[in-house]
Design a protein around this motif. Structure first.
Motif, PDB file in Angstrom:
ATOM      1  N   ARG A   1       0.812  -1.224   0.000  1.00 22.60           N
ATOM      2  CA  ARG A   1       0.000   0.000   0.000  1.00 22.60           C
ATOM      3  C   ARG A   1       0.842   1.269   0.000  1.00 22.60           C
ATOM      4  N   ILE A   2       0.194   2.375  -0.307  1.00 21.32           N
ATOM      5  CA  ILE A   2       0.861   3.690  -0.242  1.00 21.32           C
ATOM      6  C   ILE A   2       0.179   4.514   0.839  1.00 21.32           C
TER       7      ILE A   2
ATOM      8  N   LEU B   1       1.232  10.760  -0.783  1.00 22.91           N
ATOM      9  CA  LEU B   1       0.881  10.879  -2.195  1.00 22.91           C
ATOM     10  C   LEU B   1       1.308  12.204  -2.809  1.00 22.91           C
ATOM     11  N   ASN B   2       1.639  13.167  -1.938  1.00 23.01           N
ATOM     12  CA  ASN B   2       2.180  14.415  -2.496  1.00 23.01           C
ATOM     13  C   ASN B   2       3.675  14.272  -2.773  1.00 23.01           C
ATOM     14  N   ARG B   3       4.217  13.069  -2.549  1.00 23.82           N
ATOM     15  CA  ARG B   3       5.622  12.832  -2.872  1.00 23.82           C
ATOM     16  C   ARG B   3       5.754  12.226  -4.261  1.00 23.82           C
ATOM     17  N   HIS B   4       4.700  12.315  -4.994  1.00 31.14           N
ATOM     18  CA  HIS B   4       4.682  11.983  -6.421  1.00 31.14           C
ATOM     19  C   HIS B   4       4.928  10.512  -6.723  1.00 31.14           C
ATOM     20  N   GLY B   5       4.772  10.161  -7.992  1.00 25.72           N
ATOM     21  CA  GLY B   5       4.913   8.760  -8.344  1.00 25.72           C
ATOM     22  C   GLY B   5       5.131   8.514  -9.821  1.00 25.72           C
ATOM     23  N   LEU B   6       5.481   7.282 -10.097  1.00 21.81           N
ATOM     24  CA  LEU B   6       5.670   6.839 -11.475  1.00 21.81           C
ATOM     25  C   LEU B   6       4.959   5.501 -11.640  1.00 21.81           C
TER      26      LEU B   6
ATOM     27  N   GLY C   1       8.623   9.556  -5.513  1.00 19.64           N
ATOM     28  CA  GLY C   1       8.845   8.666  -4.376  1.00 19.64           C
ATOM     29  C   GLY C   1       8.095   7.351  -4.445  1.00 19.64           C
ATOM     30  N   ASN C   2       6.977   7.307  -5.162  1.00 24.04           N
ATOM     31  CA  ASN C   2       6.143   6.107  -5.202  1.00 24.04           C
ATOM     32  C   ASN C   2       6.227   5.486  -6.593  1.00 24.04           C
ATOM     33  N   ARG C   3       6.663   4.226  -6.631  1.00 26.78           N
ATOM     34  CA  ARG C   3       6.942   3.626  -7.940  1.00 26.78           C
ATOM     35  C   ARG C   3       6.163   2.340  -8.130  1.00 26.78           C
TER      36      ARG C   3
ATOM     37  N   ILE D   1       6.976  -2.823  -6.824  1.00 25.76           N
ATOM     38  CA  ILE D   1       6.571  -1.585  -6.158  1.00 25.76           C
ATOM     39  C   ILE D   1       7.557  -1.187  -5.070  1.00 25.76           C
ATOM     40  N   THR D   2       7.828   0.112  -4.974  1.00 25.33           N
ATOM     41  CA  THR D   2       8.435   0.669  -3.775  1.00 25.33           C
ATOM     42  C   THR D   2       7.820   2.045  -3.581  1.00 25.33           C
ATOM     43  N   VAL D   3       7.445   2.363  -2.358  1.00 27.43           N
ATOM     44  CA  VAL D   3       6.802   3.651  -2.082  1.00 27.43           C
ATOM     45  C   VAL D   3       7.515   4.312  -0.904  1.00 27.43           C
ATOM     46  N   LEU D   4       7.001   5.429  -0.467  1.00 28.76           N
ATOM     47  CA  LEU D   4       7.562   6.046   0.736  1.00 28.76           C
ATOM     48  C   LEU D   4       6.706   5.653   1.934  1.00 28.76           C
ATOM     49  N   SER D   5       7.381   5.197   2.977  1.00 29.76           N
ATOM     50  CA  SER D   5       6.641   4.833   4.182  1.00 29.76           C
ATOM     51  C   SER D   5       6.178   6.108   4.873  1.00 29.76           C
ATOM     52  N   GLU D   6       5.405   5.968   5.933  1.00 23.85           N
ATOM     53  CA  GLU D   6       4.892   7.146   6.645  1.00 23.85           C
ATOM     54  C   GLU D   6       6.006   8.045   7.166  1.00 23.85           C
TER      55      GLU D   6
END
Ligand SMILES: Nc1ncnc2c1ncn2[C@@H]1O[C@H](COP(=O)(O)OP(=O)(O)OP(=O)(O)O)[C@@H](O)[C@H]1O
Ligand SMILES: [Mg+2]
Length: 512
Positions: free
Chosen positions: A41-42, A47-52, A342-344, A388-393
């Motif tokens: 999950r993200i 989500l303001n740390r953007h994504g691809l 940050g979120n891929r 997937i790799t995202v930014l944790s809290e």
């Protein structure tokens, strides 16, 4: 963590054990098994740390975008989607239950329930279905306009000077013919002194710009520029039930004009950037903006344009806006921009050709170290699966996780044309934007004066009905040649007497 999860997978899964609200992407894939007890999950706050979202054709990028968008809406976050192939409008209608959806839901531990989301449909310049979106030439600004005109750096700089001149004179560049009138004036004998005053703008370059503006209009671009200008704050609304409104820009009808529509997407983003206050880090974003086919934005982009994108993406985060780029490989995105995503979600890549193999290796290098052989995993992923790799809290990258994604709950594919049309006509915004208004601006004023000054002229110009080729170049020449332009420029300048502030992209907006 559940006992059934093997130890290396357990470690990955623990990286996704969040406390706050999150977008549920799917379940971890480990050694060919899907582990519903290990959700991926993200965090909503990241989500303001953007994504691809990347991957080869048909691997599930658009469905991933739909999946993220519908959960954002459910969490009260407005979403903007660019629908390039016309297969996203289904987000407004409940999905169709079926064997495949049911099977997938069971595998990933999803309680699937058909659901549509509140949506608003837009179209560019009134082409195709949707509420028409237009920008004024002044609002669009010189950097974006240079991109769509295909100007070189010198010409781009010169166009900037022309805008600066018009801004300083208070000349309103509402549509393309206003711009054409100003450039025509500057290249005329009467305008030569003004041209000199501007400094750094050669008559030859102004001539080239004039010709490209004219050619651009002849390609039918006139309808995209003018009033009423779209107010990007429309994109920030929520529905009466509190869910975020999904704004879908239907672009299938303008697919043949990729430079134009991709630059328009950037205008929307730049305009939002210009208008939104600083917000710091929020529990959830104010808007998430998805740019599908993002490579179009970067091909043929000037240095100024690329710098402006990089800056906008960097700074819009603290205004509470997340931007997701959707494209085939991370290589499509300049590294300065990529570094900020940050979120891929990386769907499968093919490795048929030597170029494919190179792109695959390059993609693997953009990921942090992981427990997987990523080259192997990335070429072996099925449809609707991704790495997937995202930014944790806390803002740290989560462990790389091969994931089977959830199924969207809304309809996969388009809603039928009649339903879309009905939604557009029922929208309260339709009245506001449906008809182009050709209010008196530089060109009309000039035309009217020229008309009075030269009564022998055969016929008054038809000042209404935008979209047609109602004005001809010779009229502009007459107008400008009549010498009234100069005094008009002065009088308009003093009448309005207001300075236009331009944003990063050189975009501007009149107070509404
Ligand atoms: N998460 C998912 N759940 C269920 N089905 C999916 C999912 N992702 C993809 N699919 C299936 O795969 C098909 C192709 O997916 P999608 O249209 O998202 O691919 P794409 O990568 O956007 O392709 P293109 O590059 O052609 O735009 C869908 O029509 C759907 O049937
Ligand atoms: Mg797609």
């Amino acid at each position: 963590m559940v006992e059934s999860v093997p130890p290396p997978a357990r470690e990955i899964a623990s990286g996704y054990a969040l406390t706050g609200a999150a977008i549920e992407l799917g379940a971890l894939l480990w050694e060919g098994r899907c582990l519903p007890e290990a959700p991926i999950r993200i965090p909503l706050s990241m989500l303001n740390r953007h994504g691809l979202v990347a991957g080869a054709t048909g691997t599930g990028k658009t469905k991933t975008l739909q999946l993220i968008a519908e959960q954002l809406s459910a969490n009260g976050v407005p979403v903007f989607l660019a629908d390039i192939k016309g297969d996203v409008s289904g987000i407004s209608a409940p999905g169709q239950p079926g064997e495949r959806v049911g099977e997938r839901a069971a595998q990933v531990g999803q309680e699937w329930e058909a659901r549509g989301f509140p949506a608003e449909f837009y179209g560019l310049g009134g082409i195709g279905p949707g509420i028409p979106v237009r920008a004024t030439v002044t609002g669009f600004g010189p950097v974006l306009l240079s991109k769509v005109l295909g100007l070189n750096p010198t010409q781009e700089q010169s166009l900037g000077l022309i805008f600066h001149y018009a801004d300083a004179k208070g000349l309103e560049l509402v549509d393309l013919k206003d711009l054409r009138a100003v450039v025509a004036f500057l290249t005329s004998p009467e305008g030569r002194a003004e041209l000199k005053d501007i400094g750094g703008l050669s008559a030859a370059t102004a001539g080239v710009i004039l010709r490209s503006v004219t050619a651009f209009e002849q390609q039918g671009a006139g309808g995209f520029f003018g009033e009423p200008e779209f107010d990007t704050s429309e994109l920030l609304r929520t529905a009466p039930d509190g869910s975020g409104l999904v704004s879908v820009l239907e672009l299938a009808a303008v697919q043949g004009k990729p430079q134009l529509f991709s630059t328009f997407l950037m205008w929307l983003l730049a305009d939002l950037f210009h208008e939104l206050p600083e917000a710091g880090d929020l529990a959830k974003p104010k808007l998430v903006f998805f740019l599908d086919e993002a490579h179009l934005l970067f091909t043929g982009a000037s240095k100024a344009f690329l710098e402006a994108i990089t800056q906008t993406v960097r700074l819009i985060r603290s205004k509470g806006v997340g931007v997701f780029f959707v494209t085939q490989t991370p290589k499509d995105v300049p590294s300065d921009v990529l570094a900020q995503l940050g979120n891929r979600v990386q769907h499968a890549l093919r490795a048929f050709t030597p170029e494919d193999a190179k792109a695959l290796k390059a993609t693997v290098r953009t990921f942090p170290n992981s427990a997987y052989d990523l080259e192997e995993v990335l070429t072996g992923l099925g449809t609707g699966e991704a790495v997937i790799t995202v930014l944790s809290e806390s803002g740290a990258p989560t462990p790389v996780a091969a994931t089977r994604l959830r199924a969207p709950q809304s309809l996969m594919g388009p809603v039928d044309a009649a339903a879309l049309d009905a939604a557009v006509r029922e929208s309260p915004l339709y009245e506001r934007y449906a008809r182009a208004v050709d209010r008196e601006s530089a060109f009309e004023k000039l035309a009217a004066k020229a008309e009075r000054a030269e009564p022998e002229q055969e016929k008054a110009p038809e000042p209404k009905a935008r979209g047609g080729d109602r004005d001809d170049g010779s009229l502009v020449e007459q107008v400008v040649g009549s010498g009234v332009f100069r005094s008009l420029a002065r009088s308009v300048g003093t009448q309005i007497g207001r300075e236009i502030t331009r944003s990063l992209f050189g975009t501007a907006r009149r107070r509404r």
